[in-house]
Motif scaffolding. Structure first.
Motif, PDB file in Angstrom:
ATOM      1  N   ASP A   1       0.827  -1.200   0.000  1.00  0.00           N
ATOM      2  CA  ASP A   1       0.000   0.000   0.000  1.00  0.00           C
ATOM      3  C   ASP A   1       0.863   1.253   0.000  1.00  0.00           C
ATOM      4  O   ASP A   1       2.079   1.207   0.232  1.00  0.00           O
ATOM      5  N   THR A   2       0.226   2.377  -0.259  1.00  0.00           N
ATOM      6  CA  THR A   2       0.898   3.676  -0.191  1.00  0.00           C
ATOM      7  C   THR A   2       0.117   4.567   0.773  1.00  0.00           C
ATOM      8  O   THR A   2      -1.015   4.945   0.480  1.00  0.00           O
ATOM      9  N   PRO A   3       0.681   4.935   1.944  1.00  0.00           N
ATOM     10  CA  PRO A   3       1.998   4.491   2.431  1.00  0.00           C
ATOM     11  C   PRO A   3       1.958   3.027   2.857  1.00  0.00           C
ATOM     12  O   PRO A   3       0.879   2.501   3.134  1.00  0.00           O
ATOM     13  N   PRO A   4       3.110   2.372   2.923  1.00  0.00           N
ATOM     14  CA  PRO A   4       3.137   0.948   3.295  1.00  0.00           C
ATOM     15  C   PRO A   4       2.654   0.739   4.720  1.00  0.00           C
ATOM     16  O   PRO A   4       2.789   1.611   5.580  1.00  0.00           O
ATOM     17  N   ARG A   5       2.081  -0.432   4.969  1.00  0.00           N
ATOM     18  CA  ARG A   5       1.581  -0.789   6.295  1.00  0.00           C
ATOM     19  C   ARG A   5       2.256  -2.074   6.747  1.00  0.00           C
ATOM     20  O   ARG A   5       2.694  -2.889   5.928  1.00  0.00           O
ATOM     21  N   LEU A   6       2.321  -2.233   8.046  1.00  0.00           N
ATOM     22  CA  LEU A   6       2.916  -3.437   8.613  1.00  0.00           C
ATOM     23  C   LEU A   6       1.904  -4.572   8.518  1.00  0.00           C
ATOM     24  O   LEU A   6       0.744  -4.414   8.900  1.00  0.00           O
ATOM     25  N   ARG A   7       2.340  -5.704   7.997  1.00  0.00           N
ATOM     26  CA  ARG A   7       1.442  -6.841   7.787  1.00  0.00           C
ATOM     27  C   ARG A   7       1.912  -8.033   8.613  1.00  0.00           C
ATOM     28  O   ARG A   7       3.075  -8.438   8.524  1.00  0.00           O
TER      29      ARG A   7
ATOM     30  N   GLY B   1      -7.239   0.961  14.129  1.00  0.00           N
ATOM     31  CA  GLY B   1      -7.190   1.566  12.800  1.00  0.00           C
ATOM     32  C   GLY B   1      -6.687   0.625  11.727  1.00  0.00           C
ATOM     33  O   GLY B   1      -6.306   1.069  10.635  1.00  0.00           O
ATOM     34  N   GLY B   2      -6.675  -0.674  12.022  1.00  0.00           N
ATOM     35  CA  GLY B   2      -6.189  -1.651  11.059  1.00  0.00           C
ATOM     36  C   GLY B   2      -7.310  -2.487  10.478  1.00  0.00           C
ATOM     37  O   GLY B   2      -8.494  -2.168  10.619  1.00  0.00           O
ATOM     38  N   SER B   3      -6.927  -3.571   9.817  1.00  0.00           N
ATOM     39  CA  SER B   3      -7.906  -4.467   9.204  1.00  0.00           C
ATOM     40  C   SER B   3      -7.415  -5.899   9.328  1.00  0.00           C
ATOM     41  O   SER B   3      -6.208  -6.154   9.446  1.00  0.00           O
ATOM     42  N   ILE B   4      -8.361  -6.830   9.296  1.00  0.00           N
ATOM     43  CA  ILE B   4      -8.042  -8.255   9.348  1.00  0.00           C
ATOM     44  C   ILE B   4      -8.983  -8.983   8.402  1.00  0.00           C
ATOM     45  O   ILE B   4     -10.169  -8.659   8.321  1.00  0.00           O
ATOM     46  N   HIS B   5      -8.446  -9.930   7.662  1.00  0.00           N
ATOM     47  CA  HIS B   5      -9.281 -10.723   6.768  1.00  0.00           C
ATOM     48  C   HIS B   5      -8.719 -12.133   6.658  1.00  0.00           C
ATOM     49  O   HIS B   5      -7.582 -12.401   7.072  1.00  0.00           O
ATOM     50  N   CYS B   6      -9.542 -13.001   6.089  1.00  0.00           N
ATOM     51  CA  CYS B   6      -9.186 -14.413   5.946  1.00  0.00           C
ATOM     52  C   CYS B   6      -9.072 -14.748   4.467  1.00  0.00           C
ATOM     53  O   CYS B   6      -9.877 -14.284   3.651  1.00  0.00           O
ATOM     54  N   GLU B   7      -8.080 -15.553   4.111  1.00  0.00           N
ATOM     55  CA  GLU B   7      -7.898 -15.968   2.725  1.00  0.00           C
ATOM     56  C   GLU B   7      -7.295 -17.364   2.694  1.00  0.00           C
ATOM     57  O   GLU B   7      -6.858 -17.897   3.723  1.00  0.00           O
ATOM     58  N   ALA B   8      -7.273 -17.956   1.516  1.00  0.00           N
ATOM     59  CA  ALA B   8      -6.679 -19.283   1.369  1.00  0.00           C
ATOM     60  C   ALA B   8      -5.164 -19.165   1.279  1.00  0.00           C
ATOM     61  O   ALA B   8      -4.621 -18.122   0.884  1.00  0.00           O
TER      62      ALA B   8
ATOM     63  N   ASP C   1      -3.342  -5.952   8.883  1.00  0.00           N
ATOM     64  CA  ASP C   1      -2.610  -4.773   8.416  1.00  0.00           C
ATOM     65  C   ASP C   1      -2.740  -3.668   9.455  1.00  0.00           C
ATOM     66  O   ASP C   1      -3.853  -3.310   9.868  1.00  0.00           O
ATOM     67  N   LEU C   2      -1.589  -3.117   9.876  1.00  0.00           N
ATOM     68  CA  LEU C   2      -1.553  -2.026  10.850  1.00  0.00           C
ATOM     69  C   LEU C   2      -0.609  -0.946  10.356  1.00  0.00           C
ATOM     70  O   LEU C   2       0.366  -1.233   9.644  1.00  0.00           O
ATOM     71  N   GLY C   3      -0.880   0.294  10.746  1.00  0.00           N
ATOM     72  CA  GLY C   3       0.009   1.380  10.362  1.00  0.00           C
ATOM     73  C   GLY C   3       1.280   1.371  11.199  1.00  0.00           C
ATOM     74  O   GLY C   3       1.267   1.049  12.393  1.00  0.00           O
ATOM     75  N   PHE C   4       2.406   1.722  10.573  1.00  0.00           N
ATOM     76  CA  PHE C   4       3.662   1.803  11.315  1.00  0.00           C
ATOM     77  C   PHE C   4       3.548   2.868  12.400  1.00  0.00           C
ATOM     78  O   PHE C   4       2.898   3.902  12.229  1.00  0.00           O
TER      79      PHE C   4
END
Length: 449
Positions: free
Chosen positions: A366-372, A426-433, A445-448
């Protein structure tokens, strides 16, 4: 009333309205089609009468031209044209007489016949006259007056046809207006009936929603009270079991195994109660974050340290991957540790023996990058249709499948709390394969910081 029943009733109400409107529309189409056919036939008939009347007037003009030709001295040619014009006139007159139906039309036609006969007699007399002076006298005294009367009769016939056309148009307008009023009444009745049904259904739905809201409120109150009431005796039980384990030197192997199982069960129950307490705080809007600079690498290390013995007992390999030089965020370290511990606990429950769970720290594109931060397992995975619903409160995939093949227990609270805590940061969480299509990956995903 079940949601399916409510949905069916709303569909029936909508179907009723559609059916009634369709009937009204079909009735309107049939009515206006029949009205259009009748009016069209009337207009065609009267237009035919107008055309034939015009042909009669034109024939009289040609006869008059023949008589004027006789006055110029060309008697032979005048006689021929006079006879031809009279023959055509009689043919048109017979055709017109056959289509006249109204009494006033037939009366006007009789007057026309009388004046035309007088005109023809005068014309015959003019053509028979030997002297030009006598011929001119007959034309002015007999022929011309009879011709004017005949032409006037043609005009009256034409006016009668125009009047019939106007009356037909007025009648059509009245019938169309009446049909529109009937259609409006039927449509209004359909709307009123449907509105009454909809209002009744809406009241039922609102009553059900109110009852559901009250039930949900009671459930939340029960969860809060039960959690607080269970916390104290559970703490005492946990302390006694831990104290007993420290002095378990004289216990047999079977007794030690039973004690270990009891300690694990108490720890699991304590975790569930902590989740319930957090749930009540979130629903009451009392979740408070102690924000500070937090190194996620340290959070991962602390969470892994407490769970590693369980991974070893289950023979599940736990791997940590760091791909960023720094992993500092601004947040609540204790809450973030709860999130990670919850995800690791779920991964351990669903990963079979010999499998692997991986915790990875990287940065997003992302722009700006986020900590994953991601937690990946090699378990059975989450079906696509449930990957968003698993974050709902009290939702469990096992409840929507034919059988609970994994035998995994849970209250369906952990992932709901994870999303609430991460979104509070202020972050997000999701599930994927997973990349190879096996297992599940939870991505945060969280902001630095």
């Amino acid at each position: 009333m079940s949601p399916h029943s409510v949905r069916m009733r709303f569909l029936l109400a909508g179907g009723l309205l559609t059916a009634v409107m369709a009937v009204c529309g079909a009735w309107s189409v049939v009515t206006f089609t029949r009205l259009s056919a009748v009016i069209g036939e009337t207009l065609r008939d009267n237009q035919d009468k107008i055309d034939r009347t015009a042909a009669l007037a034109s024939g009289l003009e040609r006869e008059d031209d023949a008589l004027l030709l006789a006055l110029t001295g060309n008697a032979s040619r005048a006689q021929t044209e006079w006879e031809e014009a009279r023959h055509r006139f009689e043919a048109h007159f017979s055709q017109l007489q056959a289509v006249l139906t109204a009494d006033d039309e037939q009366a006007a036609c009789a007057d026309l016949r009388r004046h035309v006969d007088a005109y023809h007699h005068a014309g015959d007399a003019l053509l028979a006259a030997r002297e030009p002076t006598a011929a001119r006298e007959i034309y002015h005294e007999r022929v011309n007056p009879a011709l004017r009367e005949a032409v006037a009769d043609c005009g009256r016939l034409r006016e009668l046809s125009f009047r019939a056309m106007r009356q037909a148009g007025q009648e059509a307008d009245k019938q169309a207006h009446r049909a529109s009023q009937i259609w409006a009444v039927l449509a209004l009745a359909a709307l009123v009936c449907t509105a009454l049904v909809t209002v009744r259904l809406a009241k039922t739905v609102l009553a059900d929603v109110a009852a559901f809201a009250r039930l949900n409120e009671l459930r939340s109150e029960l969860v809060a009270v039960a959690s607080h009431e269970l916390k104290t005796p559970l703490t005492s039980l946990r302390m006694n079991l831990l104290l007993l384990r420290e002095r378990a030197d004289n216990l047999t192997a079977q007794q030690s195994e039973i004690l270990a199982a009891a300690v694990d069960a108490v720890e699991e129950l304590a975790g569930t109660i902590d989740e319930l307490l957090d749930l009540t705080r979130i629903e009451a809007g009392q979740l408070r974050l102690q924000r500070e600079q937090v190194d996620l690498a340290v959070v991962i290390e602390q969470a892994v340290r407490s769970l590693r013995p369980r991974f070893e007992d289950a023979t599940v390999h736990l791997r940590i991957v760091h791909e960023v030089p720094t992993a500092v965020v601004r947040g609540d370290a204790a809450r973030l540790r709860i999130v990670l511990a919850n995800l690791l606990d779920n991964a351990l429950k669903y990963t079979p023996a010999g499998g692997e769970v991986q915790v990875c720290l990287t940065s997003s594109q992302d722009t700006p990058p986020r900590l994953r931060m991601s937690v990946t397992d090699t378990g059975p995975g989450v079906p696509v249709e449930f990957r968003e619903r698993i974050f709902e409160k009290f939702f469990r995939v096992e409840h929507h499948q034919e059988s609970d093949a994994n035998g995994v227990r849970g209250a369906g609270i952990g992932l709901y709390l994870c999303r609430q805590i991460i979104e509070a940061h202020g972050g997000s969480i999701h599930c994927e394969a997973n990349e190879d299509g096996r297992g599940t990956r939870f991505v945060i995903d969280l902001g630095f910081g």
